[in-house]
Design an enzyme around this catalytic site. Structure first.
Site, PDB file in Angstrom:
ATOM      1  N   ASP A  95      45.993  34.334  31.425  1.00  0.00           N
ATOM      2  CA  ASP A  95      44.978  33.312  31.722  1.00  0.00           C
ATOM      3  C   ASP A  95      45.518  31.891  31.560  1.00  0.00           C
ATOM      4  OD1 ASP A  95      43.447  35.679  31.709  1.00  0.00           O
ATOM      5  OD2 ASP A  95      42.844  35.348  29.633  1.00  0.00           O
ATOM      6  N   GLU A 121      35.737  37.435  38.167  1.00  0.00           N
ATOM      7  CA  GLU A 121      35.906  36.624  36.964  1.00  0.00           C
ATOM      8  C   GLU A 121      36.903  35.502  37.219  1.00  0.00           C
ATOM      9  OE1 GLU A 121      37.216  39.400  33.985  1.00  0.00           O
ATOM     10  OE2 GLU A 121      39.295  39.396  34.674  1.00  0.00           O
TER      11      GLU A 121
END
Length: 343
Positions: free
Chosen positions: A35, A217
């Site tokens: 991420d 997401e």
């Protein structure tokens, strides 16, 4: 597509130096780091990624030099709180001369994941002046992760991944207006759900207790020439099919769900021939001279490595097509030597 030829596979045989800085690099930028997110302010990139137990910032003039960058843990949550564990996908933003970190966390129970925000009013974010400002939630206060904040036409928005109700099974992309960097000011609007086959890879559970989770997401705003996009991650991160999708704002109001159009095919996906699997949860940054757009993303180098610490941060340049949409191509193999972002 001939003007994208330089983007396919760039192989350079020599390294050049600019001062003490190499003019080329190879992925991955670090051995581990899911991420990835960065922001460029006053000549420095401030970078962060998921560590799971706090928030760490790196500071560097060149993201290709992350291995040599100074770093600091700027927040470790207190124990036994609703935000003490499973700290995911931090993002650092610089808004109105203040620093903000948005991060998802829970108390060890996934159903309790929510977004939280930290603030720092000093010039250098690599210090101990971060203040925990609390939970950031829409009035519905449902499960939420992966918040991304963006100013569009003088209005601040947050997009995130959330559940429609209170049980797992599907993650959707929601958007809401913000009255300030610490406050969501209205109801959330769902703008994307997993619908295409490439978004629906996500079997969990066991043979006796099967489960399927559909995932949208990691939304990231991206703007170019007045056109607004959201790039998001789809399918389960535990599968090799984790990939990036594209939403385009075709109307004028980001809060109008019908104004968003989804690209039917993935924007960026695994390339087994390049030994790149499950590329996703990206962010974007510009080169120091502001002339180039780049993507940061994580990926695995082998099949079946899932959502663990095998995921490593990588970057490559993106381009803009004649229809105004972004073009990234395929994830480069780690053997490719790329020129650093332009200065």
């Amino acid at each position: 597509m001939k003007h994208y030829i330089s983007h396919t596979i760039v192989i350079l045989s020599l390294f050049f130096s600019w001062g003490n800085q190499a003019q080329t690099f190879q992925n991955p930028l670090l051995d581990s780091g899911a991420d990835p997110f960065s922001v460029y302010v006053d000549g420095y990139y401030y970078y962060t990624h998921t560590t799971g137990n706090g928030v760490v910032l790196w500071k560097t003039k060149n993201l290709a030099n992350l291995r040599d960058a100074v770093s600091k843990t700027i927040w470790t949550p207190p124990a036994n709180t609703m935000y003490s564990k499973d700290i995911w996908a931090p993002e650092i933003h610089y808004i109105d001369h203040k620093w903000y970190v948005y991060v998802a966390a829970d108390n060890g129970t996934n159903e309790n994941h929510r977004m939280y925000v930290l603030e720092n009013t000093t010039a250098d974010p690599l210090n101990d002046h971060w203040e925990f400002k609390g939970k950031l939630a829409a009035p519905s206060d449902k499960w939420a992760i992966d918040g991304n904040v963006y100013m569009y036409k003088d209005q601040l928005y947050m997009a995130w991944s959330g559940w429609e109700g209170d049980t797992n099974g599907q993650q959707d992309i929601f958007i809401a207006k913000m009255s300030d960097p610490l406050t969501i000011s209205g109801k959330r609007v769902k703008i994307s759900s997993p619908t295409y086959p490439w978004e629906l890879n996500g079997d969990l559970g066991t043979a006796g207790n099967p489960a399927h989770v559909s995932v949208n997401e990691g939304p990231q705003f991206l703007e170019h020439d007045g056109n607004l996009f959201i790039v998001f991650s789809a399918s389960g991160c535990w599968t090799d099919h984790y990939a990036l999708g594209l939403l385009s704002l075709t109307g004028n109001d980001p809060m109008d769900a019908t104004a968003w159009s989804k690209k039917e095919a993935p924007l960026f996906k695994q390339t087994p021939e390049n030994s790149v699997y499950a590329p996703g949860h990206n962010s974007f940054f510009k080169s120091p001279d502001g002339k180039e757009d780049w993507i940061l993303y994580h990926a695995n180098s082998n099949p079946g490595e899932g959502c663990g610490n095998k995921r490593s941060p990588r970057m490559q340049r993106l381009y803009w097509q004649e229809d105004g949409t972004p073009y990234i191509g395929t994830p480069f193999p780690t053997s490719v030597i790329q020129p650093i972002p332009s200065k």
